[in-house]
Each structure stands twice: as structure tokens, then as C-alpha cells.
Design a protein around this motif. Structure first.
Motif, PDB file in Angstrom:
ATOM      1  N   ILE A  60      55.888  26.538  38.153  1.00 53.78           N
ATOM      2  CA  ILE A  60      56.028  27.265  36.894  1.00 53.78           C
ATOM      3  C   ILE A  60      55.201  28.543  37.038  1.00 53.78           C
ATOM      4  O   ILE A  60      54.023  28.503  37.390  1.00 53.78           O
ATOM      5  CB  ILE A  60      55.480  26.439  35.698  1.00 53.78           C
ATOM      6  CG1 ILE A  60      56.104  25.031  35.656  1.00 53.78           C
ATOM      7  CG2 ILE A  60      55.672  27.192  34.390  1.00 53.78           C
ATOM      8  CD1 ILE A  60      57.586  24.986  35.474  1.00 53.78           C
ATOM      9  N   PHE A  61      55.821  29.667  36.786  1.00 51.94           N
ATOM     10  CA  PHE A  61      55.158  30.962  36.915  1.00 51.94           C
ATOM     11  C   PHE A  61      54.566  31.347  35.567  1.00 51.94           C
ATOM     12  O   PHE A  61      55.266  31.332  34.552  1.00 51.94           O
ATOM     13  CB  PHE A  61      56.155  32.021  37.396  1.00 51.94           C
ATOM     14  CG  PHE A  61      56.686  31.733  38.767  1.00 51.94           C
ATOM     15  CD1 PHE A  61      56.086  32.289  39.878  1.00 51.94           C
ATOM     16  CD2 PHE A  61      57.773  30.889  38.945  1.00 51.94           C
ATOM     17  CE1 PHE A  61      56.562  32.009  41.151  1.00 51.94           C
ATOM     18  CE2 PHE A  61      58.254  30.600  40.216  1.00 51.94           C
ATOM     19  CZ  PHE A  61      57.640  31.160  41.319  1.00 51.94           C
ATOM     20  N   LEU A  62      53.270  31.675  35.572  1.00 48.04           N
ATOM     21  CA  LEU A  62      52.591  32.082  34.348  1.00 48.04           C
ATOM     22  C   LEU A  62      52.315  33.584  34.398  1.00 48.04           C
ATOM     23  O   LEU A  62      51.902  34.110  35.426  1.00 48.04           O
ATOM     24  CB  LEU A  62      51.274  31.322  34.185  1.00 48.04           C
ATOM     25  CG  LEU A  62      51.390  29.797  34.129  1.00 48.04           C
ATOM     26  CD1 LEU A  62      50.012  29.175  34.033  1.00 48.04           C
ATOM     27  CD2 LEU A  62      52.267  29.358  32.974  1.00 48.04           C
ATOM     28  N   THR A  63      52.547  34.234  33.272  1.00 47.65           N
ATOM     29  CA  THR A  63      52.307  35.669  33.187  1.00 47.65           C
ATOM     30  C   THR A  63      51.113  35.945  32.283  1.00 47.65           C
ATOM     31  O   THR A  63      50.787  35.154  31.396  1.00 47.65           O
ATOM     32  CB  THR A  63      53.533  36.407  32.634  1.00 47.65           C
ATOM     33  OG1 THR A  63      53.790  35.945  31.302  1.00 47.65           O
ATOM     34  CG2 THR A  63      54.754  36.196  33.504  1.00 47.65           C
ATOM     35  N   LYS A  64      50.481  37.072  32.529  1.00 50.27           N
ATOM     36  CA  LYS A  64      49.377  37.532  31.690  1.00 50.27           C
ATOM     37  C   LYS A  64      49.651  39.001  31.398  1.00 50.27           C
ATOM     38  O   LYS A  64      49.816  39.793  32.319  1.00 50.27           O
ATOM     39  CB  LYS A  64      48.058  37.363  32.437  1.00 50.27           C
ATOM     40  CG  LYS A  64      46.844  37.750  31.646  1.00 50.27           C
ATOM     41  CD  LYS A  64      45.593  37.431  32.456  1.00 50.27           C
ATOM     42  CE  LYS A  64      44.358  37.782  31.673  1.00 50.27           C
ATOM     43  NZ  LYS A  64      43.153  37.480  32.453  1.00 50.27           N
ATOM     44  N   ASN A  65      49.761  39.316  30.135  1.00 50.29           N
ATOM     45  CA  ASN A  65      50.101  40.684  29.712  1.00 50.29           C
ATOM     46  C   ASN A  65      51.401  41.155  30.361  1.00 50.29           C
ATOM     47  O   ASN A  65      51.522  42.299  30.790  1.00 50.29           O
ATOM     48  CB  ASN A  65      48.962  41.660  30.026  1.00 50.29           C
ATOM     49  CG  ASN A  65      47.685  41.300  29.302  1.00 50.29           C
ATOM     50  OD1 ASN A  65      47.726  40.829  28.172  1.00 50.29           O
ATOM     51  ND2 ASN A  65      46.556  41.504  29.959  1.00 50.29           N
ATOM     52  N   GLY A  66      52.359  40.246  30.487  1.00 47.98           N
ATOM     53  CA  GLY A  66      53.665  40.584  31.021  1.00 47.98           C
ATOM     54  C   GLY A  66      53.756  40.678  32.532  1.00 47.98           C
ATOM     55  O   GLY A  66      54.811  40.947  33.081  1.00 47.98           O
TER      56      GLY A  66
END
Length: 93
Positions: A27-33
Motif C-alpha cells: 500500500i503506497f502512502l502519500t504525504k502532501n500529495g
């Protein structure tokens, strides 16, 4: 490919944990897009690690062959592959 914001894991760890187990993929997590982290359940991680080790071994054998190493008969190759597979299966238990 499953993408979630990093806030999701902070706010609902159990949801991400269950999603990882159900999807059986990272699962890929993003931070500020932007891409930030990749998470996966331990079973998926172990399966991927075994596959990578097997690929490394196969590449090493192919490199040896390309560098003039003595060839093997079909039965010798089958036996070697069975040994590697059995060892990888034993390591996971």
C-alpha cells in the motif's frame, strides 16, 4: 496499486492493516500529495523476499554460464532447482 494518504494510517491503523492483508500487495502512502512510504503485511513481505533471493540465485547461475562455466544436464538442473525450492520452503516455516 493502492494509494492512501499518510493521514489514513495515523487515523485508522486497523483499516490499513486489514487492507494490506486482504490486498496481499504493498500500500503506497502519500504525504502532501507526494509518495512517502510503502507498507505491506508480513506475509506479503516474506513472500517477496523469498522471490528476490531465488531470482538472485538464478541470476548468479546465469552469469556463471555466460562466463563459460560448465553446463549441466536437464536432470542436474531439475535437482538443483528442487533443492533451492525446498530450502526456500524450509526457511519460511
Amino acid at each position: 496499486m493502492i494509494i492512501k494518504s499518510s493521514a489514513t494510517i495515523r487515523q485508522n491503523y486497523n483499516e490499513i492493516s486489514e487492507l494490506c492483508k486482504k490486498a496481499k500487495e504493498p500500500i503506497f502512502l502519500t504525504k502532501n500529495g507526494e509518495g512517502d512510504l510503502v507498507v505491506m503485511d508480513i506475509e506479503t513481505y516474506n513472500r517477496r523476499e523469498k522471490m528476490l533471493r531465488l531470482r538472485e540465485k538464478l541470476l548468479a547461475v546465469e552469469e556463471d554460464r555466460m562466463n563459460g562455466s560448465q553446463g549441466y544436464s536437464v536432470s542436474e538442473v531439475v535437482q538443483m532447482m528442487n533443492n533451492v525450492i525446498n530450502k526456500e520452503n524450509d526457511d519460511g516455516e
